[in-house]
Motif scaffolding. Structure first.
Motif: not given
Length: 459
Positions: A331-353
């Protein structure tokens, strides 16, 4: 009295200057005059830049082009000498051939023994001067006709020596050559004729060659300085990025150590009639965890002391970002003028920090680069939860307008690569076919690490 002392001091200064000049002349033209100093072939980068249209095998042989040019010039001199002295008897032909070989050997010798080539060419020039001056000499008809070729070859040899050694040899060789010519002309009682004009012409040519040599040397030093500066800048940027990673990972490690300390302190109260040995073990674990936290804070203080404004842009007490907070970054990047699309594939799972933090920083840096260098372009962020790791890809299209110059060293890719390598992953960053830019990284995550991440979050 003062005038006499000043005059004596001036004479001593001039004497020191003269001794210094004679010492340099001796070091340049006499000491190790015939030392073996072969001329190396051209660098492959230069050949590729000049002759990129040639096949690779032919470009490899083109490295020896200067050597071939000098050899061709020597052959032309030899043939010219033979032609100018043709029409004589057998003995005269032998003498002409020998003298022609002596003159033609000068340019070739500059490829291996440049200063020695000058002395050899000077000897041939002196012989031609004697022959040209001695009208009644039987050798006048042999060598006199080729005096112009000999003089031109000697000038070419001096130019090659200057280009191969140092600029000051131009003045030294010019002085020796024309001082010797003036002395020979005076001893033979001949009219100097065009000696003055020839000296001026040769001086102009040699000074021009010295200027070219000085320019090449200065350019080489500038390139070396720029290379060293670029390496130092990359090294400094790498160290700064590592310090930043250390500051960020401190929070990750401190969280786990805090969990260990709290669990160790609470464990004895969860068991009735805790054996003393077990309570002592838990107390030792807690003490070690607290000591480790203290050392981490001390090390972090040393890292932060070198950069007191490290957290000027954010709250140092704020938790480190993870992929769960990626939407706010987009959202911050879009407000700066960059049209960005986000795609998440696979099953999100907890990862090491550490993995989550590095993936977030890679996306952040990739989008920042797209904003700076590709204004008006569209960007796409892909997060792939795959078996054995996490894939991150940031790609942007071609810019729609000219990018403004941006401050900074331009080593964002270096920082991203350092983060990925720290976690044992792989990363590529290159331009796309449509004029955009793509960053792709894979961070391996083992099953043990995933279980640890799950356990840490549950704790």
């Amino acid at each position: 009295m003062n005038d006499t002392t000043q005059t004596q001091g001036t004479l001593r200064s001039e004497a020191r200057i003269a001794r210094g000049a004679l010492h340099r002349l001796r070091q340049d033209l006499f000491v190790d005059a015939f030392a073996f100093r072969p001329m190396p072939p051209l660098e492959d980068a230069k050949v590729s830049r000049w002759l990129a249209w040639l096949p690779e095998r032919l470009r490899h042989w083109m490295r020896w082009l200067p050597h071939l040019a000098v050899g061709f010039f020597s052959m032309c001199v030899f043939l010219a000498m033979l032609t100018s002295g043709s029409g004589h008897g057998a003995l005269t032909g032998i003498l002409i051939t020998g003298f022609s070989g002596l003159v033609a050997a000068g340019p070739m010798l500059t490829l291996f023994r440049p200063v020695g080539a000058y002395w050899l060419s000077l000897a041939a020039f002196v012989m031609s001067v004697f022959a040209y001056a001695g009208d009644s000499s039987p050798f006048a008809s042999i060598f006199g006709a080729s005096a112009a070729v000999t003089f031109g070859t000697h000038l070419a040899v001096m130019v090659l020596v200057v280009l191969r050694t140092r600029p000051r040899l131009a003045i030294e060789m010019w002085l020796v050559t024309f001082a010797l010519s003036a002395v020979l002309t005076a001893l033979l009682g001949k009219d100097p004729g065009d000696l003055t004009s020839a000296g001026v012409f040769c001086g102009v040519v040699l000074v021009s060659a010295a200027a070219v040599r000085a320019w090449r040397e200065e350019r080489r030093q500038v390139v070396e300085t720029q290379t060293v500066t670029a390496e130092e800048r990359s090294r400094r940027t790498l160290l700064e990025e590592r310090a930043l990673i250390a500051r960020e990972l401190h929070d990750v490690v401190a969280h786990h150590m805090s969990v260990i300390a709290i669990q160790a302190e609470a464990a004895p109260y969860r068991v009735e009639n805790t054996p003393p040995e077990l309570a002592t073990s838990f107390a030792t674990i807690r003490e070690n965890a607290v000591a480790a936290l203290t050392e981490l804070r001390r090390i972090l203080g040393v890292v932060r002391s070198a950069d007191p404004d490290a957290f000027a842009e954010g709250d140092p007490e704020a938790p480190q970002p993870t992929l769960a907070t990626l939407d706010s970054l987009l959202d911050s990047v879009r407000s700066a003028g960059l049209n960005v699309e986000a795609v998440v594939t696979g099953a999100p799972r907890p990862l090491p920090q550490g993995v989550e933090l590095s993936a977030y920083r890679i996306v952040q840096e990739g989008l920042s680069n797209a904003l700076r260098h590709s204004p008006g372009a569209e960007a796409r962020v892909e997060i792939s939860y795959v078996l054995g790791g996490l894939g991150v890809r940031i790609v942007n299209g071609r810019p729609s307008r000219l990018a403004k110059p941006s401050p900074g060293a331009g080593h964002g890719v270096l920082g991203m690569r350092e983060r990925v390598q720290m976690l044992g992953g792989e990363m590529t960053a290159d331009h796309t076919e449509d004029g955009g830019f793509e960053v792709a990284a894979f961070i391996p995550v083992g099953s043990a690490a995933g279980e640890a991440a799950t356990g840490g979050q549950q704790a």
